[in-house]
Design an enzyme around this catalytic site. Structure first.
Site, short mmCIF file in Angstrom:
data_model
loop_
_atom_site.label_atom_id
_atom_site.label_comp_id
_atom_site.label_asym_id
_atom_site.label_seq_id
_atom_site.Cartn_x
_atom_site.Cartn_y
_atom_site.Cartn_z
N ASP A 25 45.36 -95.81 -7.46
CA ASP A 25 44.12 -96.54 -7.70
C ASP A 25 43.34 -95.71 -8.72
OD1 ASP A 25 41.59 -97.63 -7.70
OD2 ASP A 25 41.23 -97.39 -5.55
N LYS A 86 37.05 -95.19 -17.41
CA LYS A 86 37.67 -96.52 -17.23
C LYS A 86 36.91 -97.60 -18.00
CE LYS A 86 39.38 -99.40 -13.41
NZ LYS A 86 39.48 -99.43 -11.94
N GLU A 189 43.84 -105.04 -8.71
CA GLU A 189 43.24 -104.37 -7.56
C GLU A 189 43.07 -105.30 -6.35
OE1 GLU A 189 39.76 -102.64 -9.35
OE2 GLU A 189 40.96 -101.22 -10.50
N ASP A 211 34.73 -106.65 -3.24
CA ASP A 211 34.80 -105.22 -3.55
C ASP A 211 33.44 -104.71 -4.00
OD1 ASP A 211 35.20 -102.70 -4.63
OD2 ASP A 211 36.97 -103.24 -5.80
MG MG Z 1 36.37 -98.68 -6.13
#
Ligand code: MG
Ligand code: ADP
Length: 623
Positions: A25, A86, A189, A211
């Site tokens: 991840d 990212k 994800e 999320d």
């Molecule tokens: Mg996260």
């Protein structure tokens, strides 16, 4: 007699042949690596006992530091400490020009189109920074799995947000390559989170993945059918998360403690720290005692809920939008999965459960679910499990078809068909004497070719001249197990054929697929109407064309002036209707014209029979 080697289903027969695979991840703030050991997936400790690696990289003159130690240097050495890389993955120099001034770095122009960040170690680009994080994770994974010995890892599944575009995914792959990792697959994800809860083993259905992290909120609506996840829609807020909870609680705290509005940075930081601590301890306590200077007080669940509700409302509004984009109601959602540290907040769980009217999956650590799902998938892909568990590989993501008259698509293989598959359909020529046919292979759900993706064009030549509609051309679509499509066209009477091979999935990222599907849902009604219209138009064109040809041939001989005028008026009326947008009107005019031209057709038939029989004796036809 040879002995059969007995092994547990789903386990490889010889333990020493097990391959080493990890799931990663690669997060904005934190990253994790997980693997499957003894049949269950677990996160690997990366910093001391902690399974969480801070996604921070510090560049010194000759040193590169990754993790918490790097993050700790951010305050005193901001230019050499790269955080949240990212957000820059797959971004070009132009993007940086747009929002780069908000970032605390010195940009040193372009590195092959990528932005380069000036550091003490020289310029670095986002792919290189991510590669440092991946290298650290891979090293820890290797140490945990094979004691750092031997050939190392056999492969990794790396997760990316569902909304990542082609460039962002490619940049992630490049970073993995630079880190010496073999990428088995990039996995969305939310899909990884659903896999962590074993939802891929379940029935067909719609899954919502909620999320909520520190700084971002993502909602993804997935559809699972026959073991395959489709992303129906994504949504969220790139500036909403647990940090906002902290700010909100800190403001309340300041008011309670009687502090003014203008607080210095140090006081704000202290308040924020206190707020964060209070928030986190309220996930396991009914209330928490607070003290700030001389002030003492209590924060309980009711007050916390009042404070956080406006922020939670915002996330639920984003859920509503995502459901609308996916064209489904909230009652269609069968499973809800929680991801991200902030979903530990009890009020968040309560409101999410209320909104979706079902308890969300929350048994796994919300920080680890994505890495765990990735590890499970890596274990399958590397070959440690039976191949039936494979995901996303075994169906056609978008329908395949060819262009037919009038710019319409004819689907030969509909999306979600399991591969390998072969389907054939017959087509015919549109014009008299047509000797070649252009075949345009397209992919997509829309009725119009222009709204689909063009895959290939080829021509079938050498069709013997025949009247329109007489040729039989068989077009076969075949998709092999790797998703490779071959299209063959054969004219049946002569056997002339042509073929082409295309790779339909090449370069089609999940997001594009999702968008194309989305568009087909959004435009479904409109497309049906358009299709009806276009079909009527094509038929009208064909009717007009053949009638004109017939009239040219023997209209003058076979029709009286009055009949001819009548026909021409009806043809004109059909031409007019054809240029309009009313399919019913076109059909009505076509019927009128057909009725009117029936006597003419009959006379033509008689004439041609007469012609055929000239010079022959009738009995010749009796044999
Ligand atoms: Mg996260
Ligand atoms: P990101 O994905 O943005 O890196 P995470 O998923 O790691 O973020 O979540 C970090 C957030 O989770 C922080 O705001 C943190 O305060 C919050 N958090 C962690 N533990 C708890 C808890 N027990 N209760 C409430 N919030 C928590």
């Amino acid at each position: 007699m040879a002995l059969l080697q007995i092994s547990e289903p789903g386990q490889s027969p010889e333990p020493h042949q097990r391959k080493y695979a990890v799931g990663i991840d690669l997060g904005t703030t934190n990253s994790l690596v997980a693997t499957v050991r003894d049949g269950s997936a677990e996160a690997i400790a990366v910093e001391g006992d902690s399974v969480i690696l801070s996604s921070a990289v510090h560049y010194g003159k000759d040193t590169v530091t990754v993790g918490a130690e790097a993050r700790a240097r951010a305050v005193q050495d901001p230019y050499n400490t790269i955080l949240s890389i990212k957000r820059l993955m797959g971004r070009g120099v132009d993007d940086i020009r747009r929002f780069g001034d908000q970032l605390p770095y010195h940009f040193a122009g372009s590195d092959g189109g990528m932005p380069a960040i000036e550091t003490a170690a020289g310029p670095v680009n986002p792919v290189q920074v991510s590669a440092e994080i991946l290298k650290t994770l891979a090293r820890r994974g290797r140490e945990a799995l094979c004691g750092g010995e031997g050939g190392g890892l056999d492969g990794a599944v790396i997760t990316v947000p569902a909304y990542f575009d082609d460039a962002q995914r490619q940049a992630t792959k490049d970073a993995a390559k630079l880190a010496g990792l073999k990428v088995l697959r990039l996995l969305n994800e939310p899909t990884a989170a659903a896999v962590a809860y074993g939802l891929d083993q379940g029935e067909e259905g719609v899954i919502a993945v909620y999320d909520l992290g520190g700084g971002t909120f993502d909602i993804s609506i997935l559809r699972l059918s026959r073991g395959v996840f489709e992303v129906l829609s994504t949504g969220g807020d790139t500036a909403l998360g647990g940090d906002d909870f902290d700010r909100c609680i800190a403001t309340w705290l300041a008011a309670q403690a009687g502090l003014g509005a203008d607080l210095d940075a140090a006081t704000q930081r202290r308040l924020l720290g206190c707020a964060c601590h209070a928030k986190e301890s309220l996930t396991s306590n009914e209330q928490v005692a607070l003290r700030y200077g001389d002030w003492q007080g209590v924060l309980d669940q009711v007050t916390l809920a009042e404070l956080l509700d406006p922020l939670i409302d915002k996330t639920l509004r984003a859920c509503k939008r995502a459901l609308r984009d996916a064209n489904i109601g909230v009652d269609a959602v069968q499973e809800v999965v929680l991801v991200g540290g902030s979903t530990r907040t009890l009020r968040v769980r309560e409101r999410v459960a209320q909104y979706f009217d079902r308890p969300p999956h929350a048994a796994l650590d919300p920080d680890q679910v994505v890495a765990i799902g990735a590890a499970l998938q890596a274990d399958v892909l590397v070959g440690n499990k039976s191949s039936e568990a494979l995901l996303l590989l075994d169906v056609i993501p978008l329908s395949l078809g060819i262009e037919t008259m009038g710019g319409l698509t004819e689907k030969l293989i509909t999306r979600n068909t399991t591969i390998p598959v072969s389907k054939a359909q017959e087509f015919t020529t549109f014009k008299d004497g047509q000797t070649a046919m252009a075949i345009h292979v397209v992919q997509g759900e829309r009725e119009w070719v222009s709204h689909c993706r063009s895959l290939a064009r080829f021509e079938l030549r050498g069709i013997p001249p025949m009247v329109a509609g007489a040729a039989h051309i068989r077009v076969t679509f075949q998709v092999d197990a790797d998703g490779l499509l071959s299209v063959t066209a054969v004219e049946k009477s002569s056997g002339v054929s042509a073929d082409i091979t295309v790779k339909p999935s090449y370069g089609l990222e999940d997001k594009v697929i999702a968008r194309m599907l989305q568009e087909s849902y959004t435009h479904a009604a409109e497309d049906i109407a358009l299709r009806a219209l276009r079909e009527a138009q094509v038929e009208a064109e064909r009717t007009l064309e053949s009638l004109l040809a017939a009239l040219r041939e023997n209209g003058a001989q076979l029709l009286e002036e009055r009949e001819l005028n009548q026909l021409e008026r009806a043809m004109e009326a059909l031409r007019l209707a054809h240029n309009g947008a009313d399919a019913t009107e076109i059909r009505r005019r076509m019927e009128t014209l057909n009725t009117l031209s029936e006597p003419f057709a009959a006379r033509r038939m008689d004439a041609s029979i007469k012609r055929a029989m000239q010079g022959h004796r009738l009995d010749e036809f009796d044999q």
